[in-house]
Design a protein around this motif. Sequence first.
Motif, mmCIF file in Angstrom:
data_model
loop_
_atom_site.group_PDB
_atom_site.id
_atom_site.type_symbol
_atom_site.label_atom_id
_atom_site.label_comp_id
_atom_site.label_asym_id
_atom_site.label_seq_id
_atom_site.Cartn_x
_atom_site.Cartn_y
_atom_site.Cartn_z
ATOM 1 N N GLU A 490 -7.226 3.575 8.907
ATOM 2 C CA GLU A 490 -6.157 3.460 9.892
ATOM 3 C C GLU A 490 -4.792 3.403 9.226
ATOM 4 O O GLU A 490 -3.824 4.021 9.690
ATOM 5 N N ILE A 491 -4.681 2.658 8.129
ATOM 6 C CA ILE A 491 -3.398 2.586 7.417
ATOM 7 C C ILE A 491 -3.019 3.953 6.868
ATOM 8 O O ILE A 491 -1.865 4.389 6.968
ATOM 9 N N ALA A 492 -3.985 4.651 6.273
ATOM 10 C CA ALA A 492 -3.705 5.987 5.729
ATOM 11 C C ALA A 492 -3.246 6.936 6.831
ATOM 12 O O ALA A 492 -2.316 7.743 6.639
ATOM 13 N N GLN A 493 -3.871 6.827 8.012
ATOM 14 C CA GLN A 493 -3.493 7.694 9.123
ATOM 15 C C GLN A 493 -2.075 7.388 9.601
ATOM 16 O O GLN A 493 -1.291 8.302 9.885
ATOM 17 N N ARG A 494 -1.731 6.106 9.688
ATOM 18 C CA ARG A 494 -0.374 5.722 10.097
ATOM 19 C C ARG A 494 0.661 6.236 9.104
ATOM 20 O O ARG A 494 1.745 6.690 9.487
ATOM 21 N N ILE A 495 0.354 6.161 7.822
ATOM 22 C CA ILE A 495 1.288 6.656 6.790
ATOM 23 C C ILE A 495 1.512 8.151 6.971
ATOM 24 O O ILE A 495 2.646 8.639 6.890
ATOM 25 N N GLN A 496 0.450 8.897 7.221
ATOM 26 C CA GLN A 496 0.582 10.341 7.408
ATOM 27 C C GLN A 496 1.446 10.671 8.622
ATOM 28 O O GLN A 496 2.228 11.616 8.611
ATOM 29 N N GLN A 497 1.314 9.884 9.677
ATOM 30 C CA GLN A 497 2.021 10.172 10.919
ATOM 31 C C GLN A 497 3.489 9.769 10.872
ATOM 32 O O GLN A 497 4.336 10.452 11.448
#
Length: 520
Positions: A490-497
Amino acid sequence: MLTPLNIAIIIGFAIVGFVVGYVLSKLTISKAVSSAKSEAKRILDEAKKEIELKKSQMELELERERSRSRAKFEQMTQSKRNELNRLEKRLDEQRESIEHRADLIRRRERELSNLERKLQNKDRILTEKQKNLDELIKRENEKLEQIAGMTQEEAKNRLMENMESKARADAAQRIKQIREEAEAKAEKEAREVIISAIQRCAAETTVESTVSVVSLPSDEIKGRIIGREGRNIRAFETATGVDVIVDDTPEAVILSGYDPIRRETAKLAMEKLIMDGRIHPARIEEVVRKAEREIEGIFKETGEQVCFELGIHNIKPELIKLLGKLKYRTSYGQNVLQHSKEVAFLSGYIASELGLNPKIAKRCGLLHDIGKAIDREQEGTHTQLGYDVAKKFGENDIVLNAILGHHEDVEPISPYTIIVQAADAISGARPGARRETLENYIKRLQRLEELADSFDGVQKTYAIQAGREIRVIVEPEKISDQEADVLAAEIAQRIQQEMEYPGQIKVVVIREKRAIDYAK
């Protein structure tokens, strides 16, 4: 004595002489007038002939001037037509790109619609299963009370323990399954992401790194560069593999190409052609070959100069040539040769402080990115390509391990690999090294930490390695081992977005349970 008769005779002769003289004078005057008329007629005829001759000459000169003007106009028209053709080609490419993006968006919308329907179906099925499960639990509780003689609370506790273990096992298995499916789809998704990123920002980021400007002594030479019907410019583009753009920019032409070495060769060849003045297809091919030989010499001289500055010897000529090629290679706006020199110096300093051999450390640091000199020509990562070429030319195992492991792809076999890892991170992360101001650098790190801290159960976050990695420490009472995997994703996805960053960011979630007591 004159007699009247004599006087009469004299007078008669005088009259006759006068008459004869008058007649002769009249004849002379008439002849002179006739001669003058003939001369005047001759002069008029000659004047008419001269006028006709000058008229013919003027008409011929006018026709020549018309031919020159027509040729010049046709040349200008051809140049404009070529420019219009190039513009039409670019418009067609942009149109195709827009259509591709539209197709991609429509495909994504269909996938999202299908996914939404599947989720709704799963939610309905889960709701029904939950009802069935509640009923089953109720019946099992009644049976447990009857068979085991246990109270409802005790049976409930045992049943909850069994269900919790089962749920954890199912969750772990589901996470493993999802991860395997994600890995199977990773390549396809990665390609789509790369294509989307290229479409979004390629135009802004490639211009400065894909063009070179050649100054001209005057705009008149542009016509000679183009040549009759564009044959010179076509011969130059074929020989160099670089596009030549002749536009309205005063006293300059633009060379466009993704390969910096080809672009530098083309620039050198164009400058030689302009200086020489003889521009035709045969001469172009000859000058391009000479420029290629000069560039090869520049590779060798540059590599030898770097080795001399660092005090590194016994490097094979082929590797020296590859080092020289790094002069024309950039990574995130940072020149790779300068980066390699900096890593070599830093590695030598660190090794000296640790009591290790600084020459070996410098050698490892200088060659750690040697694969970037050939990664445009061959498939594979720059670490693997660098390892292969260094091994081919006899570098020892310590240097080979540093090349292959400076991005932690393999386990280090010596402290020199770890030194190169640290020096590489320092050089690449130094504020300003990769076109990032100190203020933006600090803001990016702070934003990373704030983003991770916003998740429930996170105790503290640390951004390390210049923002290439974040360590997230969680509260063990709130986050389980299985939930830690989900949190990292989830953290990695938020960073990408929500963030823009070069390369990739590694997210590490740390869960630690400590039991502390004191003996008194």
